[in-house]
Scaffold this active site. Structure first.
Site, short mmCIF file in Angstrom:
data_model
loop_
_atom_site.label_atom_id
_atom_site.label_comp_id
_atom_site.label_asym_id
_atom_site.label_seq_id
_atom_site.Cartn_x
_atom_site.Cartn_y
_atom_site.Cartn_z
N ASP A 183 0.85 -1.24 0.06
CA ASP A 183 0.10 0.07 -0.02
C ASP A 183 0.94 1.18 -0.07
OD1 ASP A 183 -1.48 2.21 0.94
OD2 ASP A 183 -3.10 1.01 1.64
N HIS A 184 0.97 1.73 -1.06
CA HIS A 184 2.17 2.72 -1.24
C HIS A 184 2.15 3.97 -0.19
CE1 HIS A 184 -0.40 4.96 -4.01
NE2 HIS A 184 0.52 6.18 -3.64
N ASP A 241 -10.73 1.63 -5.00
CA ASP A 241 -9.32 2.12 -5.51
C ASP A 241 -8.59 2.74 -4.14
OD1 ASP A 241 -7.36 2.84 -7.58
OD2 ASP A 241 -8.39 4.72 -7.56
N HIS A 246 -5.80 2.89 1.19
CA HIS A 246 -5.02 4.10 1.76
C HIS A 246 -5.88 4.72 2.79
CE1 HIS A 246 -2.77 3.16 -1.84
NE2 HIS A 246 -3.54 3.90 -2.71
N LYS A 351 -5.42 18.84 -4.95
CA LYS A 351 -4.72 17.17 -4.57
C LYS A 351 -4.47 17.91 -3.01
CE LYS A 351 -0.90 14.27 -5.42
NZ LYS A 351 -1.67 13.27 -5.29
C1 BG6 Z 1 -3.52 4.68 -6.28
C2 BG6 Z 1 -4.84 4.73 -6.97
O1 BG6 Z 1 -3.58 3.67 -5.53
O2 BG6 Z 1 -3.39 5.90 -5.61
C3 BG6 Z 1 -5.10 5.87 -7.99
O3 BG6 Z 1 -5.03 3.36 -7.86
C4 BG6 Z 1 -4.47 7.16 -7.27
O4 BG6 Z 1 -6.23 6.00 -8.59
C5 BG6 Z 1 -3.24 6.74 -6.44
O5 BG6 Z 1 -4.37 8.37 -8.16
C6 BG6 Z 1 -2.80 8.13 -5.53
O6 BG6 Z 1 -1.68 8.18 -4.90
P1 BG6 Z 1 -1.05 9.47 -4.68
O7 BG6 Z 1 0.38 8.98 -3.90
O8 BG6 Z 1 -0.59 10.37 -5.98
O9 BG6 Z 1 -1.73 10.21 -3.64
#
Ligand code: BG6
Length: 504
Positions: A183-184, A241, A246, A351
């Site tokens: 989970d990045h 998603d 997250h 964002k």
């Molecule tokens: C991903 C989703 O896991 O996270 C994407 O699949 C989303 O839809 C992205 O845009 C958002 O990641 P970050 O790091 O840009 O907030």
């Protein structure tokens, strides 16, 4: 241990020609190399259907120029790094590629003069996860428990059953502690700092509970739309998603009990306890506590943009949500009665990933009512991105005669405090896999619990089409019903002001 002293690593990327490899994995590995955070001896092996090593290296050099936080590669450093990149082409169903891989690994280890850890990174569609895992297993590439590791990107299943099925395929060849589910968000510096903030300071823990906290808001908004991923997004939606992974992980970090130590399983046990304590919803709770939205055309950063239904790969009558807001309760001693409001969406006003902990109002107001026009309860704001900061909002006396109050901020800003650029989540995550530390990765029980909360909402929303879609214009903070969700409780979202000079 300093990483350069680690035993050698061989990182095998399945799906080497894909977007993730270009945008994230190779730039992250290159930055780790520049920072001397890779083991002294390492190899990167790209695996994909077609291609050859020289072309792959050239594409990766270009990708670093486009996507690395440090910009284009230095030619001397690149030459050193590129020597370590190898390539195997072939179909994932073909046992031949696993045999080739086994031979390549054996040759590299011979050259290293010692065994390496083997990291198999599956940057491929979920439909081929099992094929590759089983191919590796059949070739004997998964059996060294302390050195063979498999890394899986989300989506980890699309519901509880498919997550179980995928897991059972993986467990045929790998043990749970060899599986690293990404989970990045957990690799982001500011997300990791939540643990430091909560558990390395004595100040906040005594007030981090229902006696002092009124409610918590977690926002992960994006200004982009679905871009070229309409086909995938149609099968996912915001709940699958973003919320299942997250947002619930952020909630866990805010809500968890203090772990006894920093051991991977201890930390993950405490997080899974939060997921288990989230109140289960029935159908009527869902209509009361969950809001969905889909963006229509609108204006984003001064430009006219399409609605979701006009995006490439999207059904013109799509019922897929691009926005979700939920009110959740964590039923335990610490959090009983404290609402956690979560929201996420595409094409929102800006964002922003942010957690706001709103404290209870003071018990007695001793100042005259005209002392302030904007008296606010204390708020702790954790900005995860794009700004990386922690801000405490409190009341202060305005300078001058009389007692006038105004809300002011005490700020901690990452880049100012540490005078360094934060590294990318994938740098941290890849480094942790090489070290064999699973703290920042999802365990299967965490995945299960997260699906258990999300699936009832997915089921209701897919069975009852949304009559009002699209219900928010691109470039806004989501549908009105999201504001109503909080207004019903006498609260409102803390939306940041547009940056000075912006058109948004
Ligand atoms: C991903 C989703 O896991 O996270 C994407 O699949 C989303 O839809 C992205 O845009 C958002 O990641 P970050 O790091 O840009 O907030």
């Amino acid at each position: 241990m300093h990483l350069q002293q680690l035993p050698p690593s061989i990182v095998v990327i399945f799906g080497a020609s894909g977007d993730l490899t270009k945008r994230k994995l190779i730039p992250a590995l290159y930055n780790l190399f520049l920072d001397k955070q890779l083991p002294q001896q390492f190899t990167i092996i790209g695996v994909s259907r077609v291609g050859a090593v020289e072309a792959f290296r050239a594409q990766m050099l270009e990708a670093i120029g486009l996507y690395s936080r440090r910009g284009p590669a230095d030619p001397t450093q690149w030459r050193e790094f590129a020597k370590r990149i190898e390539y195997i082409s072939g179909k994932f169903e073909d046992p031949g590629i696993y045999a080739k891989l086994a031979k390549r690994i054996a040759d590299d280890e011979k050259e290293f003069g010692q065994p390496a850890s083997h990291i198999y990174y599956l940057s491929i569609p979920p439909s081929v996860f099992s094929t590759v895992a089983e191919g590796l297993g059949a070739a004997g590439l998964s059996s060294t428990r302390d050195r063979d590791r498999i890394v899986i990107e989300k989506p980890f299943g699309r519901d509880l059953e498919s997550a179980h099925e995928l897991n059972s395929h993986l467990l045929r060849c790998f043990e749970e502690n060899q599986i690293f589910r990404i989970d990045h968000y957990l690799g982001k510096e500011t997300v990791q700092n939540l643990m430091a903030f909560r558990f390395a300071n004595a100040l906040y823990e005594p007030i981090w509970n229902r006696r002092y906290v009124d409610h918590v808001q977690i926002t992960v908004s994006e200004d982009v739309g679905v871009e070229a991923r309409g086909g995938y997004y149609e099968t996912a939606g915001a709940l699958r998603d973003m919320v299942q992974n997250h947002l619930l992980q952020l909630l866990c970090l805010v809500g968890m009990e203090p772990p006894v130590n920093f051991d991977a399983d201890e930390v993950r046990n405490k997080k899974v306890d939060v997921l288990k304590a989230i109140r289960k919803y029935n159908e009527s709770d869902i209509s009361q506590s969950c809001v969905r939205g889909q963006y229509g055309p609108g204006v984003q950063n001064g430009e006219i943009v399409k609605g979701y239904r006009e995006e490439m790969g999207v059904d013109p009558a799509s019922n897929t949500e691009t926005f979700a807001a939920l009110k959740l309760y964590v039923d335990n001693w610490r959090w009983q009665g404290v609402p956690f409001y979560l929201r996420t969406g595409k094409r929102m006003a800006r964002k922003l990933s942010q957690i706001v902990v709103v404290f209870r109002p003071i018990p007695h107001q001793m100042f005259p009512s005209n002392a302030s026009d904007t008296f606010e309860p204390n708020r702790l704001i954790v900005n995860i991105q794009p700004e990386e900061a922690i801000v405490l909002k409190f009341e202060a006396k305005e300078p001058g005669s009389g007692m006038r109050l105004r809300t002011v901020s005490m700020d901690f800003n990452y880049s100012e405090a540490f005078r360094t650029q934060s590294r990318e989540a994938y740098e941290t995550l890849l480094q942790e896999v090489m070290e064999g530390d699973a703290t920042l990765f999802m365990r299967s029980d965490q995945e299960d619990e997260a699906w258990k909360h999300v699936m009832p909402i997915v089921d209701v929303w897919s069975s009852i089409p949304a009559s009002s879609f699209p219900n928010y214009p691109a470039g806004t903070w989501g549908p009105d019903s999201s504001d109503t969700l909080l207004a019903r409780d006498g609260r409102s979202w803390y939306n940041p002001q547009p940056p000075v000079g912006s058109k948004g």
